[in-house]
Design a protein around this motif. Structure first.
Motif, PDB file in Angstrom:
ATOM      1  N   PRO A 132       0.822  -1.212   0.000  1.00  0.00           N
ATOM      2  CA  PRO A 132       0.000   0.000   0.000  1.00  0.00           C
ATOM      3  C   PRO A 132       0.856   1.260   0.000  1.00  0.00           C
ATOM      4  O   PRO A 132       1.991   1.259   0.475  1.00  0.00           O
ATOM      5  CB  PRO A 132      -0.812  -0.106   1.286  1.00  0.00           C
ATOM      6  CG  PRO A 132      -0.099  -1.090   2.127  1.00  0.00           C
ATOM      7  CD  PRO A 132       0.700  -1.970   1.234  1.00  0.00           C
ATOM      8  N   VAL A 133       0.293   2.332  -0.561  1.00  0.00           N
ATOM      9  CA  VAL A 133       0.979   3.617  -0.647  1.00  0.00           C
ATOM     10  C   VAL A 133       0.129   4.662   0.061  1.00  0.00           C
ATOM     11  O   VAL A 133      -1.094   4.696  -0.108  1.00  0.00           O
ATOM     12  CB  VAL A 133       1.189   4.028  -2.125  1.00  0.00           C
ATOM     13  CG1 VAL A 133       1.867   5.376  -2.218  1.00  0.00           C
ATOM     14  CG2 VAL A 133       2.000   2.982  -2.860  1.00  0.00           C
ATOM     15  N   ASN A 134       0.756   5.523   0.868  1.00  0.00           N
ATOM     16  CA  ASN A 134       0.056   6.609   1.563  1.00  0.00           C
ATOM     17  C   ASN A 134       0.077   7.872   0.721  1.00  0.00           C
ATOM     18  O   ASN A 134       1.118   8.243   0.179  1.00  0.00           O
ATOM     19  CB  ASN A 134       0.703   6.903   2.919  1.00  0.00           C
ATOM     20  CG  ASN A 134       0.474   5.796   3.906  1.00  0.00           C
ATOM     21  OD1 ASN A 134      -0.534   5.111   3.870  1.00  0.00           O
ATOM     22  ND2 ASN A 134       1.420   5.608   4.795  1.00  0.00           N
TER      23      ASN A 134
ATOM     24  N   SER B 240      -1.311  -1.023 -11.935  1.00  0.00           N
ATOM     25  CA  SER B 240       0.021  -1.616 -11.817  1.00  0.00           C
ATOM     26  C   SER B 240       1.013  -1.123 -12.862  1.00  0.00           C
ATOM     27  O   SER B 240       2.214  -1.138 -12.629  1.00  0.00           O
ATOM     28  CB  SER B 240      -0.067  -3.137 -11.879  1.00  0.00           C
ATOM     29  OG  SER B 240      -0.457  -3.549 -13.172  1.00  0.00           O
ATOM     30  N   SER B 241       0.531  -0.654 -14.012  1.00  0.00           N
ATOM     31  CA  SER B 241       1.456  -0.189 -15.055  1.00  0.00           C
ATOM     32  C   SER B 241       2.023   1.192 -14.752  1.00  0.00           C
ATOM     33  O   SER B 241       2.973   1.631 -15.393  1.00  0.00           O
ATOM     34  CB  SER B 241       0.763  -0.179 -16.410  1.00  0.00           C
ATOM     35  OG  SER B 241      -0.337   0.715 -16.386  1.00  0.00           O
ATOM     36  N   HIS B 242       1.460   1.903 -13.784  1.00  0.00           N
ATOM     37  CA  HIS B 242       1.932   3.239 -13.407  1.00  0.00           C
ATOM     38  C   HIS B 242       2.862   3.155 -12.199  1.00  0.00           C
ATOM     39  O   HIS B 242       2.704   2.289 -11.346  1.00  0.00           O
ATOM     40  CB  HIS B 242       0.752   4.153 -13.050  1.00  0.00           C
ATOM     41  CG  HIS B 242      -0.236   4.319 -14.155  1.00  0.00           C
ATOM     42  ND1 HIS B 242       0.019   5.042 -15.285  1.00  0.00           N
ATOM     43  CD2 HIS B 242      -1.493   3.829 -14.307  1.00  0.00           C
ATOM     44  CE1 HIS B 242      -1.026   5.018 -16.082  1.00  0.00           C
ATOM     45  NE2 HIS B 242      -1.960   4.278 -15.509  1.00  0.00           N
ATOM     46  N   ASP B 243       3.799   4.093 -12.125  1.00  0.00           N
ATOM     47  CA  ASP B 243       4.663   4.184 -10.949  1.00  0.00           C
ATOM     48  C   ASP B 243       3.833   4.751  -9.802  1.00  0.00           C
ATOM     49  O   ASP B 243       3.276   5.844  -9.916  1.00  0.00           O
ATOM     50  CB  ASP B 243       5.865   5.086 -11.250  1.00  0.00           C
ATOM     51  CG  ASP B 243       6.781   5.256 -10.059  1.00  0.00           C
ATOM     52  OD1 ASP B 243       6.719   4.422  -9.128  1.00  0.00           O
ATOM     53  OD2 ASP B 243       7.565   6.230 -10.058  1.00  0.00           O
ATOM     54  N   LYS B 244       3.734   4.007  -8.699  1.00  0.00           N
ATOM     55  CA  LYS B 244       2.884   4.415  -7.586  1.00  0.00           C
ATOM     56  C   LYS B 244       3.310   5.733  -6.947  1.00  0.00           C
ATOM     57  O   LYS B 244       2.510   6.403  -6.327  1.00  0.00           O
ATOM     58  CB  LYS B 244       2.850   3.321  -6.513  1.00  0.00           C
ATOM     59  CG  LYS B 244       2.175   2.064  -6.978  1.00  0.00           C
ATOM     60  CD  LYS B 244       1.918   1.107  -5.839  1.00  0.00           C
ATOM     61  CE  LYS B 244       3.154   0.419  -5.373  1.00  0.00           C
ATOM     62  NZ  LYS B 244       2.901  -0.632  -4.387  1.00  0.00           N
TER      63      LYS B 244
ATOM     64  N   ILE C 240      -3.710   3.499  -0.166  1.00  0.00           N
ATOM     65  CA  ILE C 240      -4.309   2.857  -1.327  1.00  0.00           C
ATOM     66  C   ILE C 240      -3.505   1.628  -1.713  1.00  0.00           C
ATOM     67  O   ILE C 240      -2.284   1.688  -1.822  1.00  0.00           O
ATOM     68  CB  ILE C 240      -4.392   3.839  -2.503  1.00  0.00           C
ATOM     69  CG1 ILE C 240      -5.174   5.042  -2.049  1.00  0.00           C
ATOM     70  CG2 ILE C 240      -4.929   3.162  -3.738  1.00  0.00           C
ATOM     71  CD1 ILE C 240      -5.908   5.798  -3.034  1.00  0.00           C
ATOM     72  N   GLY C 241      -4.198   0.539  -1.900  1.00  0.00           N
ATOM     73  CA  GLY C 241      -3.596  -0.711  -2.335  1.00  0.00           C
ATOM     74  C   GLY C 241      -4.688  -1.746  -2.503  1.00  0.00           C
ATOM     75  O   GLY C 241      -5.795  -1.571  -2.003  1.00  0.00           O
TER      76      GLY C 241
ATOM     77  N   ASN D 288       4.130  11.628  -9.996  1.00  0.00           N
ATOM     78  CA  ASN D 288       3.270  12.800  -9.866  1.00  0.00           C
ATOM     79  C   ASN D 288       1.906  12.528 -10.509  1.00  0.00           C
ATOM     80  O   ASN D 288       0.882  12.988 -10.013  1.00  0.00           O
ATOM     81  CB  ASN D 288       3.939  14.016 -10.511  1.00  0.00           C
ATOM     82  CG  ASN D 288       3.222  15.294 -10.169  1.00  0.00           C
ATOM     83  OD1 ASN D 288       2.804  15.503  -9.041  1.00  0.00           O
ATOM     84  ND2 ASN D 288       3.072  16.155 -11.153  1.00  0.00           N
ATOM     85  N   HIS D 289       1.894  11.775 -11.603  1.00  0.00           N
ATOM     86  CA  HIS D 289       0.637  11.444 -12.280  1.00  0.00           C
ATOM     87  C   HIS D 289      -0.307  10.692 -11.348  1.00  0.00           C
ATOM     88  O   HIS D 289      -1.498  11.023 -11.259  1.00  0.00           O
ATOM     89  CB  HIS D 289       0.927  10.614 -13.538  1.00  0.00           C
ATOM     90  CG  HIS D 289      -0.298  10.054 -14.184  1.00  0.00           C
ATOM     91  ND1 HIS D 289      -1.185  10.845 -14.888  1.00  0.00           N
ATOM     92  CD2 HIS D 289      -0.801   8.799 -14.219  1.00  0.00           C
ATOM     93  CE1 HIS D 289      -2.184  10.097 -15.332  1.00  0.00           C
ATOM     94  NE2 HIS D 289      -1.965   8.837 -14.945  1.00  0.00           N
ATOM     95  N   MET D 290       0.190   9.688 -10.658  1.00  0.00           N
ATOM     96  CA  MET D 290      -0.652   8.913  -9.733  1.00  0.00           C
ATOM     97  C   MET D 290      -1.119   9.781  -8.560  1.00  0.00           C
ATOM     98  O   MET D 290      -2.266   9.696  -8.139  1.00  0.00           O
ATOM     99  CB  MET D 290       0.106   7.695  -9.203  1.00  0.00           C
ATOM    100  CG  MET D 290       0.089   6.509 -10.124  1.00  0.00           C
ATOM    101  SD  MET D 290      -1.560   5.919 -10.527  1.00  0.00           S
ATOM    102  CE  MET D 290      -2.106   5.318  -8.962  1.00  0.00           C
TER     103      MET D 290
END
Length: 129
Positions: free
Chosen positions: A42-44, A85-89, A67-68, A92-94
């Motif tokens: 998960p990412v905060n 999954s194809s995006h870097d978590k 989020i995860g 800046n876009h995410m």
């Protein structure tokens, strides 16, 4: 080739004899198939959301979201693998994508609440910590 994912990872396999995607911790990757690995850690995301109450009083709401995917739910893993999954978590876009979704939902919720009810919720959250 036989492939094994690490503890917090899954394999996503597509190609020959697979209709959509196949998600597995370990699997044979046959000729004509390709695979990638995605991390389910998960990412905060931390934000300060500008919102307005039903009385049209503006306020800043600090928010932290984790989020995860749920690793025990195959549908959740499937959606996560296809969409995120194809995006870097940590890109800046995410961050902007998550921020836009959270801000929109928070503003809709805050606009339906009065300032008194919002303060009750904030007090109850603070008291439970």
């Amino acid at each position: 080739m036989y492939r094994v994912a690490k503890a917090s990872q899954y394999l996503v396999i597509t190609g020959f004899r697979i209709d959509d995607i196949k998600i597995a911790k370990k699997a044979w990757v046959l000729p004509g198939q390709s695979y990638s690995v995605f991390d389910i850690s998960p990412v905060n995301y931390t934000f300060e959301v500008m919102a307005m109450s039903a009385e049209k009083l503006p306020f800043i709401l600090p928010a932290v979201f984790t989020i995860g995917p749920r690793s025990d739910d195959q549908e959740s893993l499937h959606k996560y693998a296809k969409l995120i999954s194809s995006h870097d978590k940590h890109s800046n876009h995410m961050h902007e994508l998550v921020k836009g979704i959270i801000e929109g939902e928070t503003r809709v919720l805050a606009a339906s609440m009065t300032m008194v009810s919002e303060m009750r919720i904030i007090d109850s959250v603070g008291a439970s910590m």
